[in-house]
Design an enzyme around this catalytic site. Structure first.
Site, mmCIF file in Angstrom:
data_model
loop_
_atom_site.group_PDB
_atom_site.id
_atom_site.type_symbol
_atom_site.label_atom_id
_atom_site.label_comp_id
_atom_site.label_asym_id
_atom_site.label_seq_id
_atom_site.Cartn_x
_atom_site.Cartn_y
_atom_site.Cartn_z
ATOM 1 N N CYS A 100 119.898 -14.139 2.364
ATOM 2 C CA CYS A 100 119.679 -12.900 1.607
ATOM 3 C C CYS A 100 119.798 -11.698 2.533
ATOM 4 O O CYS A 100 118.856 -11.369 3.256
ATOM 5 C CB CYS A 100 118.313 -12.919 0.932
ATOM 6 S SG CYS A 100 117.997 -11.444 -0.074
ATOM 7 N N CYS A 131 117.308 -8.919 1.681
ATOM 8 C CA CYS A 131 115.935 -9.232 2.092
ATOM 9 C C CYS A 131 115.757 -9.059 3.599
ATOM 10 O O CYS A 131 114.747 -8.522 4.064
ATOM 11 C CB CYS A 131 115.585 -10.672 1.731
ATOM 12 S SG CYS A 131 115.869 -11.138 0.023
ATOM 13 N N ASP A 132 116.728 -9.538 4.383
ATOM 14 C CA ASP A 132 116.523 -9.693 5.821
ATOM 15 C C ASP A 132 117.407 -8.826 6.708
ATOM 16 O O ASP A 132 117.194 -8.766 7.920
ATOM 17 C CB ASP A 132 116.754 -11.164 6.204
ATOM 18 C CG ASP A 132 115.815 -12.110 5.474
ATOM 19 O OD1 ASP A 132 114.675 -11.692 5.205
ATOM 20 O OD2 ASP A 132 116.220 -13.243 5.177
#
Length: 330
Positions: A146, A149-150
């Site tokens: 992701c 997300c990261d």
């Protein structure tokens, strides 16, 4: 033993499931949450339990560990009055009323272990992985599924990164990562992109992006616990290569955990549960879907939580209408 009955059951324990449980409990609907034990390959709490720092969930200005965030959500569900069972549901009958539910180990029995007038299914989805040598070693220490997300995590900033995939999602993630990376390498196993022309052109023309066609990853290497290198092979020439990179991002799709309802509820062509736009309502009365099992676009903790709220409010309305109808029959 007679089945245990509740007005509403929540299947799943990620942000969607726990948010639904919080709202349902506060509405005095006495929900039961089946959080699952390694259901869909995840511990109770879902995908976030495999994530380290979460920096984009509101309310945590310094970030929070994914596992800790899910522990807090679980505690809040219980404090609000939800009953949480560490059980995996292996069978759900959506045709009966009330819904029939079987816990793991009881699915061959005729009688269910539980029943509910309404069900919120929040079983999530899992990112496809390639299980390369070294992947488990560097998962969440350089390897992710992701980018949103990261991607902003400090270990990726101003470093070379690799994205695997050739579709629209891969193109979007690669372009997103250019905001943080020094350069982005995109590995495409075929000789062309599957992405739309618009997305493909954006990818090809981005100054920070290098596309490696006919190329597949072979192994993940690192030092001091962090990813440093991705070895590759050219699928046409069979020539080996390597890319120095601090991050590897999979963008090869997700598999929604739809096994409980497949064949009983309407799914889209990728297996995600269809909901009426603007709601968590499915084509099965009393069955509501929330989180990644119905969301193939955003797949974020905060959007999952939002859809869990929607599912709870929709379920509350459904149960109120059901109670009214039953009262008229008396």
């Amino acid at each position: 033993m007679a089945p245990q009955h509740r007005p509403v059951a929540v299947i799943g324990s990620g942000p969607a499931g726990h948010t639904a449980a919080i709202y349902l409990a506060r509405a005095n609907l006495n929900p039961i949450v089946f959080e699952g034990m390694m259901a869909n390959g995840f511990a109770p709490g879902g995908q976030l339990t495999t994530t380290t720092d979460v920096e984009n969930f509101p309310g945590f200005p310094k970030g929070i560990l994914g596992g800790e965030l899910m522990d807090r959500m679980r505690e809040q569900s219980e404090n609000c009055g939800a009953t949480i069972e560490t059980e995996t549901i292996t069978k759900l009958d959506c045709k009966s009323r009330p819904f029939k539910i079987w816990r793991e180990g009881s699915e061959t029995q005729d009688e269910p272990t539980d029943t509910a007038d309404a069900v919120v299914i929040a079983t999530g989805a899992s990112a496809r992985r390639m299980h390369l040598p070294g992947e488990d070693t560097y998962w969440q220490n350089g390897i992710s599924a992701c980018a949103v997300c990261d991607g902003a995590v400090p270990i990726f900033r101003n470093k070379p990164l690799v994205v695997i995939g050739g579709g629209d999602s891969a193109s979007e993630e690669a372009i997103y990562l250019t905001k943080y990376a020094s350069e982005v390498h995109v590995l495409v196993r075929r000789g062309e992109l599957r992405a739309s022309k618009v997305m493909g052109d954006r990818l090809k023309n981005h100054p920070k992006v290098t596309i490696h066609f006919n190329t597949s990853p072979v192994e993940c290497l690192g030092e001091n616990g962090l990813l440093t290198t991705v070895t590759t092979i050219n699928n046409v020439t069979k020539e080996s290569g390597e890319i120095k990179a601090s991050g590897l991002f999979y963008a090869i799709g997700h598999d929604p955990a739809n096994g409980l309802v497949k064949g009983q509820v309407e799914l889209d062509d990728e297996g995600y549960i269809k909901t009426i736009p603007g709601s968590a309502t499915t084509n099965v009365p009393g069955l509501f879907a929330a989180g990644d099992v119905q969301d193939k676009r955003y797949r974020q903790a905060i959007t999952s939580a939002g859809s869990g709220c929607m599912a709870a409010l929709d379920a509350e309305r459904y149960l109120s209408e059901l109670e009214s109808e039953n009262s008229k029959k008396l």
